[in-house]
Design a protein around this motif. Structure first.
Motif, PDB file in Angstrom:
ATOM      1  N   ALA A  93       0.810  -1.218   0.000  1.00  0.00           N
ATOM      2  CA  ALA A  93       0.000   0.000   0.000  1.00  0.00           C
ATOM      3  C   ALA A  93       0.845   1.271   0.000  1.00  0.00           C
ATOM      4  CB  ALA A  93      -0.960  -0.004   1.188  1.00  0.00           C
ATOM      5  N   HIS A  94       1.481   1.526  -1.106  1.00  0.00           N
ATOM      6  CA  HIS A  94       2.214   2.766  -1.347  1.00  0.00           C
ATOM      7  C   HIS A  94       2.006   3.099  -2.824  1.00  0.00           C
ATOM      8  CE1 HIS A  94       5.584   5.448  -2.245  1.00  0.00           C
ATOM      9  NE2 HIS A  94       5.675   5.675  -0.945  1.00  0.00           N
ATOM     10  N   PRO A  95       1.655   4.337  -3.166  1.00  0.00           N
ATOM     11  CA  PRO A  95       1.338   4.662  -4.565  1.00  0.00           C
ATOM     12  C   PRO A  95       2.402   4.234  -5.565  1.00  0.00           C
ATOM     13  CG  PRO A  95       0.706   6.481  -3.148  1.00  0.00           C
ATOM     14  CD  PRO A  95       1.441   5.492  -2.273  1.00  0.00           C
ATOM     15  N   LEU A  96       3.687   4.467  -5.263  1.00  0.00           N
ATOM     16  CA  LEU A  96       4.728   4.116  -6.222  1.00  0.00           C
ATOM     17  C   LEU A  96       4.893   2.606  -6.318  1.00  0.00           C
ATOM     18  CD1 LEU A  96       6.813   4.887  -8.264  1.00  0.00           C
ATOM     19  CD2 LEU A  96       8.439   5.365  -6.409  1.00  0.00           C
ATOM     20  N   ARG A  97       4.762   1.889  -5.216  1.00  0.00           N
ATOM     21  CA  ARG A  97       4.888   0.425  -5.268  1.00  0.00           C
ATOM     22  C   ARG A  97       3.774  -0.177  -6.117  1.00  0.00           C
ATOM     23  NH1 ARG A  97       6.256  -0.660   1.150  1.00  0.00           N
ATOM     24  NH2 ARG A  97       7.915   0.915   1.223  1.00  0.00           N
ATOM     25  N   ILE A  98       2.569   0.350  -5.972  1.00  0.00           N
ATOM     26  CA  ILE A  98       1.445  -0.141  -6.773  1.00  0.00           C
ATOM     27  C   ILE A  98       1.705   0.115  -8.249  1.00  0.00           C
ATOM     28  CG2 ILE A  98      -1.018   0.172  -7.246  1.00  0.00           C
ATOM     29  CD1 ILE A  98      -1.330   0.865  -4.248  1.00  0.00           C
ATOM     30  N   ARG A  99       2.228   1.285  -8.582  1.00  0.00           N
ATOM     31  CA  ARG A  99       2.509   1.625  -9.980  1.00  0.00           C
ATOM     32  C   ARG A  99       3.662   0.789 -10.531  1.00  0.00           C
ATOM     33  NH1 ARG A  99       4.011   7.452  -9.454  1.00  0.00           N
ATOM     34  NH2 ARG A  99       4.335   7.356 -11.716  1.00  0.00           N
ATOM     35  N   ILE A 100       4.679   0.536  -9.706  1.00  0.00           N
ATOM     36  CA  ILE A 100       5.795  -0.305 -10.145  1.00  0.00           C
ATOM     37  C   ILE A 100       5.308  -1.713 -10.459  1.00  0.00           C
ATOM     38  CG2 ILE A 100       7.877  -1.499  -9.331  1.00  0.00           C
ATOM     39  CD1 ILE A 100       8.648   1.071  -7.864  1.00  0.00           C
ATOM     40  N   LEU A 101       4.515  -2.275  -9.552  1.00  0.00           N
ATOM     41  CA  LEU A 101       4.019  -3.631  -9.754  1.00  0.00           C
ATOM     42  C   LEU A 101       3.127  -3.690 -10.992  1.00  0.00           C
ATOM     43  CD1 LEU A 101       4.019  -6.487  -8.666  1.00  0.00           C
ATOM     44  CD2 LEU A 101       2.096  -5.878  -7.186  1.00  0.00           C
TER      45      LEU A 101
ATOM     46  N   THR B 293      12.765   4.080  -7.288  1.00  0.00           N
ATOM     47  CA  THR B 293      12.243   2.807  -7.775  1.00  0.00           C
ATOM     48  C   THR B 293      13.056   1.638  -7.226  1.00  0.00           C
ATOM     49  OG1 THR B 293      13.564   3.043  -9.811  1.00  0.00           O
ATOM     50  CG2 THR B 293      11.256   3.776  -9.887  1.00  0.00           C
ATOM     51  N   SER B 294      14.373   1.816  -7.076  1.00  0.00           N
ATOM     52  CA  SER B 294      15.211   0.757  -6.526  1.00  0.00           C
ATOM     53  C   SER B 294      14.810   0.437  -5.088  1.00  0.00           C
ATOM     54  CB  SER B 294      16.683   1.163  -6.584  1.00  0.00           C
ATOM     55  OG  SER B 294      17.517   0.155  -6.046  1.00  0.00           O
ATOM     56  N   TYR B 295      14.579   1.469  -4.296  1.00  0.00           N
ATOM     57  CA  TYR B 295      14.180   1.259  -2.899  1.00  0.00           C
ATOM     58  C   TYR B 295      12.852   0.517  -2.817  1.00  0.00           C
ATOM     59  CZ  TYR B 295      12.182   2.218   1.682  1.00  0.00           C
ATOM     60  OH  TYR B 295      11.574   2.074   2.911  1.00  0.00           O
ATOM     61  N   HIS B 296      11.861   0.950  -3.594  1.00  0.00           N
ATOM     62  CA  HIS B 296      10.548   0.332  -3.510  1.00  0.00           C
ATOM     63  C   HIS B 296      10.533  -1.057  -4.145  1.00  0.00           C
ATOM     64  CE1 HIS B 296       8.487   3.582  -1.534  1.00  0.00           C
ATOM     65  NE2 HIS B 296       9.029   4.450  -2.377  1.00  0.00           N
ATOM     66  N   LEU B 297      11.404  -1.312  -5.103  1.00  0.00           N
ATOM     67  CA  LEU B 297      11.536  -2.670  -5.633  1.00  0.00           C
ATOM     68  C   LEU B 297      12.012  -3.632  -4.543  1.00  0.00           C
ATOM     69  CD1 LEU B 297      13.072  -1.960  -9.147  1.00  0.00           C
ATOM     70  CD2 LEU B 297      11.010  -3.333  -8.733  1.00  0.00           C
ATOM     71  N   ARG B 298      12.960  -3.174  -3.736  1.00  0.00           N
ATOM     72  CA  ARG B 298      13.454  -4.027  -2.656  1.00  0.00           C
ATOM     73  C   ARG B 298      12.358  -4.293  -1.625  1.00  0.00           C
ATOM     74  NH1 ARG B 298      17.904  -0.513  -3.207  1.00  0.00           N
ATOM     75  NH2 ARG B 298      17.382   0.566  -1.252  1.00  0.00           N
TER      76      ARG B 298
ATOM     77  N   ALA C 265      -5.922  -0.481   3.168  1.00  0.00           N
ATOM     78  CA  ALA C 265      -6.912  -0.937   2.191  1.00  0.00           C
ATOM     79  C   ALA C 265      -7.496   0.245   1.419  1.00  0.00           C
ATOM     80  CB  ALA C 265      -8.019  -1.715   2.890  1.00  0.00           C
ATOM     81  N   ASN C 266      -7.812   1.325   2.117  1.00  0.00           N
ATOM     82  CA  ASN C 266      -8.362   2.506   1.452  1.00  0.00           C
ATOM     83  C   ASN C 266      -7.366   3.096   0.466  1.00  0.00           C
ATOM     84  OD1 ASN C 266     -10.834   2.420   2.753  1.00  0.00           O
ATOM     85  ND2 ASN C 266     -10.206   3.755   4.428  1.00  0.00           N
ATOM     86  N   LEU C 267      -6.095   3.194   0.884  1.00  0.00           N
ATOM     87  CA  LEU C 267      -5.072   3.725  -0.017  1.00  0.00           C
ATOM     88  C   LEU C 267      -4.952   2.862  -1.260  1.00  0.00           C
ATOM     89  CD1 LEU C 267      -1.580   5.102   0.929  1.00  0.00           C
ATOM     90  CD2 LEU C 267      -1.847   3.558  -1.007  1.00  0.00           C
ATOM     91  N   PHE C 268      -4.881   1.548  -1.053  1.00  0.00           N
ATOM     92  CA  PHE C 268      -4.724   0.623  -2.172  1.00  0.00           C
ATOM     93  C   PHE C 268      -5.899   0.733  -3.145  1.00  0.00           C
ATOM     94  CE2 PHE C 268      -5.521  -3.521  -4.124  1.00  0.00           C
ATOM     95  CZ  PHE C 268      -4.294  -3.777  -4.729  1.00  0.00           C
ATOM     96  N   LEU C 269      -7.126   0.677  -2.618  1.00  0.00           N
ATOM     97  CA  LEU C 269      -8.302   0.688  -3.483  1.00  0.00           C
ATOM     98  C   LEU C 269      -8.451   2.015  -4.218  1.00  0.00           C
ATOM     99  CD1 LEU C 269     -10.819  -1.167  -1.147  1.00  0.00           C
ATOM    100  CD2 LEU C 269      -9.701  -2.064  -3.202  1.00  0.00           C
ATOM    101  N   HIS C 270      -8.163   3.130  -3.547  1.00  0.00           N
ATOM    102  CA  HIS C 270      -8.248   4.431  -4.221  1.00  0.00           C
ATOM    103  C   HIS C 270      -7.175   4.568  -5.292  1.00  0.00           C
ATOM    104  CE1 HIS C 270     -11.035   5.661  -1.012  1.00  0.00           C
ATOM    105  NE2 HIS C 270     -11.393   6.613  -1.839  1.00  0.00           N
ATOM    106  N   GLU C 271      -6.005   4.000  -5.040  1.00  0.00           N
ATOM    107  CA  GLU C 271      -4.951   4.049  -6.056  1.00  0.00           C
ATOM    108  C   GLU C 271      -5.354   3.225  -7.280  1.00  0.00           C
ATOM    109  OE1 GLU C 271      -1.326   5.489  -7.524  1.00  0.00           O
ATOM    110  OE2 GLU C 271      -2.428   6.021  -5.696  1.00  0.00           O
TER     111      GLU C 271
END
Length: 210
Positions: free
Chosen positions: A36-44, A69-74, A121-127
């Motif tokens: 549940a982090h905006p950049l992690r969701i976009r990376i995935l 991106t490297s940090y969130h990939l890890r 959950a709210n962050l994930f679903l809104h993203e």
């Protein structure tokens, strides 16, 4: 998003993640908080839809620095969402790929009273909703650039039905089952095939007791 019929127990850090029949990762409270982090969701999303990439390539795709991106990939790797793709790259170049083709919620995430879980959950679903809106807007802005019959093959429909909660759940399961039948179909002309996004949104509009 597909939902599993039975709540999955939250595995420990070293346990194998639960998967549904479609091979999608079932999110429990721990993995949801990790994703549940905006950049992690976009990376995935990018790794799933656009294929394996390095941190630098993902930075270019998403308009972010390679350090971010490297940090969130890890972090995604620590929660089992991505992994190394050793068949690609040269030297110290590190490529990443998505482990699963999708994610779904364990049923108990919808009813959790834990503020941290509900916030995640709210962050994930809104993203996800924002991504769907962006994808649809992109299609509407570019549809006339596509040749026939692609320019007329998309769909933007909505329906109003009177259903019980059980009937709505049944409807969703049937729609998901239809979509799944197309995953294994090989197009007659692969040169004319394109990646297609299908969005399914269904929700109650008015409360039955009001």
């Amino acid at each position: 998003m597909p939902e599993n019929k039975q709540p999955a127990p939250e595995p420990g850090p070293g346990a194998a993640p639960a998967l549904n029949a479609a091979g999608e990762r079932i999110l429990d409270a721990r993995s949801l908080r990790g994703l549940a982090h905006p950049l992690r969701i976009r990376i995935l999303k990018s790794l799933r839809h656009d294929g394996p990439a390095t941190a630098s390539q993902l930075g270019e795709r998403l308009g972010e620095s390679s350090g971010a991106t490297s940090y969130h990939l890890r972090q995604l790797a620590a929660h089992g969402f991505v992994e190394d793709d050793p068949g690609r790259g040269k030297g110290r170049e590190r490529w990443w790929k998505a482990v699963h083709n999708g994610t779904s919620f364990a049923d108990d995430l919808h009813t959790s009273t834990d503020p941290e879980v509900r916030g995640a959950a709210n962050l994930f679903l809104h993203e996800i909703a924002g991504i769907h809106t962006q994808e649809l807007s992109t299609w509407l802005a570019t549809m006339h650039d596509w040749p026939e019959p692609w320019s007329t093959s998309g769909d933007l429909s909505d329906f109003t039905l009177n259903l019980t909660a059980a009937q709505l759940h049944e409807l969703n399961e049937k729609l998901h089952a239809v979509v799944e039948t197309y995953r294994t179909i090989t197009p007659d002309d692969t040169a004319d095939a394109a990646q297609v996004r299908v969005h399914l949104h269904s929700f109650p509009r008015s409360h039955p007791s009001r």
